[in-house]
Write an enzyme that holds these catalytic residues in place. Structure first.
Site, PDB file in Angstrom:
ATOM      1  N   ASP A 155       0.829  -1.208   0.000  1.00 40.59           N
ATOM      2  CA  ASP A 155       0.000   0.000   0.000  1.00 40.59           C
ATOM      3  C   ASP A 155       0.867   1.263   0.000  1.00 40.59           C
ATOM      4  O   ASP A 155       1.953   1.266   0.569  1.00 40.59           O
ATOM      5  CB  ASP A 155      -0.911  -0.025   1.233  1.00 40.59           C
ATOM      6  CG  ASP A 155      -2.063   0.954   1.097  1.00 40.59           C
ATOM      7  OD1 ASP A 155      -2.336   1.420  -0.030  1.00 40.59           O
ATOM      8  OD2 ASP A 155      -2.690   1.261   2.128  1.00 40.59           O
TER       9      ASP A 155
ATOM     10  N   ASN B 249     -10.635  -3.116  -6.195  1.00 38.54           N
ATOM     11  CA  ASN B 249      -9.862  -2.134  -6.975  1.00 38.54           C
ATOM     12  C   ASN B 249     -10.502  -1.766  -8.312  1.00 38.54           C
ATOM     13  O   ASN B 249     -10.164  -0.729  -8.895  1.00 38.54           O
ATOM     14  CB  ASN B 249      -8.425  -2.625  -7.215  1.00 38.54           C
ATOM     15  CG  ASN B 249      -7.548  -2.546  -5.979  1.00 38.54           C
ATOM     16  OD1 ASN B 249      -6.585  -3.297  -5.841  1.00 38.54           O
ATOM     17  ND2 ASN B 249      -7.862  -1.640  -5.068  1.00 38.54           N
TER      18      ASN B 249
HETATM   19  C1  FPP Z   1      -2.024   0.108  -3.309  1.00 35.63           C
HETATM   20  O1  FPP Z   1      -1.574   1.442  -3.351  1.00 35.63           O
HETATM   21  C2  FPP Z   1      -1.513  -0.666  -4.425  1.00 35.63           C
HETATM   22  C3  FPP Z   1      -2.278  -1.240  -5.414  1.00 35.63           C
HETATM   23  C4  FPP Z   1      -3.742  -1.113  -5.469  1.00 35.63           C
HETATM   24  C5  FPP Z   1      -1.673  -1.980  -6.513  1.00 35.63           C
HETATM   25  C6  FPP Z   1      -0.393  -2.708  -6.259  1.00 35.63           C
HETATM   26  C7  FPP Z   1       0.301  -2.816  -7.527  1.00 35.63           C
HETATM   27  C8  FPP Z   1       1.626  -2.779  -7.723  1.00 35.63           C
HETATM   28  C9  FPP Z   1       2.629  -2.752  -6.639  1.00 35.63           C
HETATM   29  C10 FPP Z   1       2.056  -2.689  -9.131  1.00 35.63           C
HETATM   30  C11 FPP Z   1       2.781  -3.759  -9.738  1.00 35.63           C
HETATM   31  C12 FPP Z   1       2.296  -5.126  -9.584  1.00 35.63           C
HETATM   32  C13 FPP Z   1       2.458  -6.061 -10.553  1.00 35.63           C
HETATM   33  C14 FPP Z   1       2.045  -7.461 -10.294  1.00 35.63           C
HETATM   34  C15 FPP Z   1       2.999  -5.731 -11.880  1.00 35.63           C
HETATM   35  P1  FPP Z   1      -2.645   2.608  -3.364  1.00 35.63           P
HETATM   36  O2  FPP Z   1      -2.870   3.001  -4.772  1.00 35.63           O
HETATM   37  O3  FPP Z   1      -3.886   2.173  -2.627  1.00 35.63           O
HETATM   38  O4  FPP Z   1      -1.895   3.734  -2.597  1.00 35.63           O
HETATM   39  P2  FPP Z   1      -2.545   4.880  -1.678  1.00 35.63           P
HETATM   40  O5  FPP Z   1      -3.148   4.189  -0.488  1.00 35.63           O
HETATM   41  O6  FPP Z   1      -1.374   5.726  -1.330  1.00 35.63           O
HETATM   42  O7  FPP Z   1      -3.551   5.595  -2.526  1.00 35.63           O
END
Ligand code: FPP
Length: 233
Positions: free
Chosen positions: A18, A66
């Site tokens: 996250d 998501n």
């Molecule tokens: C949460 O951060 C992360 C995700 C919803 C996606 C995770 C994906 C990756 C690490 C990308 C690469 C993965 C692969 C398999 C290629 P957030 O967007 O919720 O962050 P925030 O809480 O700061 O908004």
């Protein structure tokens, strides 16, 4: 790593990655750039986990919730999956990593399913580390899917933990010993709901793109210092 710590190494580590969005926002960049940086962090962590001797690493890459994000972000993430799966699979294979996916995969576009299926096939015989990408994964959905499959199997007899477990997405993977969440939130958000019943939790404020090997080592050191009792006295 000290010898004592080596002896108490988790077999399976799960990570809620996250903080990509906030990492990008701090830099006035689009969220998808945060996910891109998150992908690089993931590559580093896979290498570190393998070197440190972790046998199973699972990562929450896309939750069933998501899809509700703006379509530009969902499309950006799909683009990253494509790029990553196509570009990095050979590298993972050479490193003796077995790539697996857990989740409601049928929701993904056909071309992604083709690459994920090929990656699973290609790396099936590898035994250095299993990397489990939880994609369109939800813990409650996994339990519902397992119950549906159990009913559909037509087997009768009592419903035991062992029987239900056999219908989970990756039934042969041992339960996570350690669950890590980056980005400062103190919850698991539907990750490994069944399997995480006795997991140790580790939370850090570090945003996922900033997660380095040293952070993983810190989490492992914390784990090594804990006593697991599984409900016993
Ligand atoms: C949460 O951060 C992360 C995700 C919803 C996606 C995770 C994906 C990756 C690490 C990308 C690469 C993965 C692969 C398999 C290629 P957030 O967007 O919720 O962050 P925030 O809480 O700061 O908004």
């Amino acid at each position: 790593m000290g010898e004592a710590q080596q002896q108490r190494l988790p077999v399976h580590v799960g990570i809620v990655m996250d903080g990509n969005g906030r990492w990008a926002k701090k830099r006035l960049l689009p969220r998808v750039i945060g996910h891109q940086a998150g992908m690089k962090a993931l590559e580093r962590v896979i290498d570190a986990a393998k070197e440190l001797g972790i046998r199973y690493l699972s990562v929450y890459a896309f939750s069933t919730e998501n899809w509700r994000r703006p379509s530009s972000e969902v499309q950006g993430l799909m683009g990253l999956f494509r790029y990553y799966l196509k570009g990095k699979m050979e590298q993972m294979h050479r490193r003796n990593a077995r790539v697996r996916f857990a989740g409601r995969m049928d929701a993904f576009p056909q071309d992604i399913l083709k690459i994920t299926g090929e990656a699973e096939q290609r790396t099936r015989g590898n035994d250095g580390i299993d990397v489990i990408f939880c994609t369109n994964y939800g813990g409650r959905q996994e339990i519902l899917d397992a119950v549906s499959k159990l009913i559909a199997s037509g087997q009768d007899g009592p419903v035991t933990e062992e029987r239900l477990r056999g219908f989970m997405y990756v039934p042969d993977v041992p339960d996570p010993d350690l669950l890590i969440r980056t980005g400062g939130e103190l919850r698991m958000s539907n990750f490994w709901l069944w399997e995480g019943a006795y997991s140790e939790y580790y939370f850090t404020d570090v945003l996922w793109p900033d997660f380095e090997r040293s952070e993983l080592e810190r989490a492992l050191a914390s784990y090594a210092g804990r006593e697991r009792r599984y409900g016993a006295a």
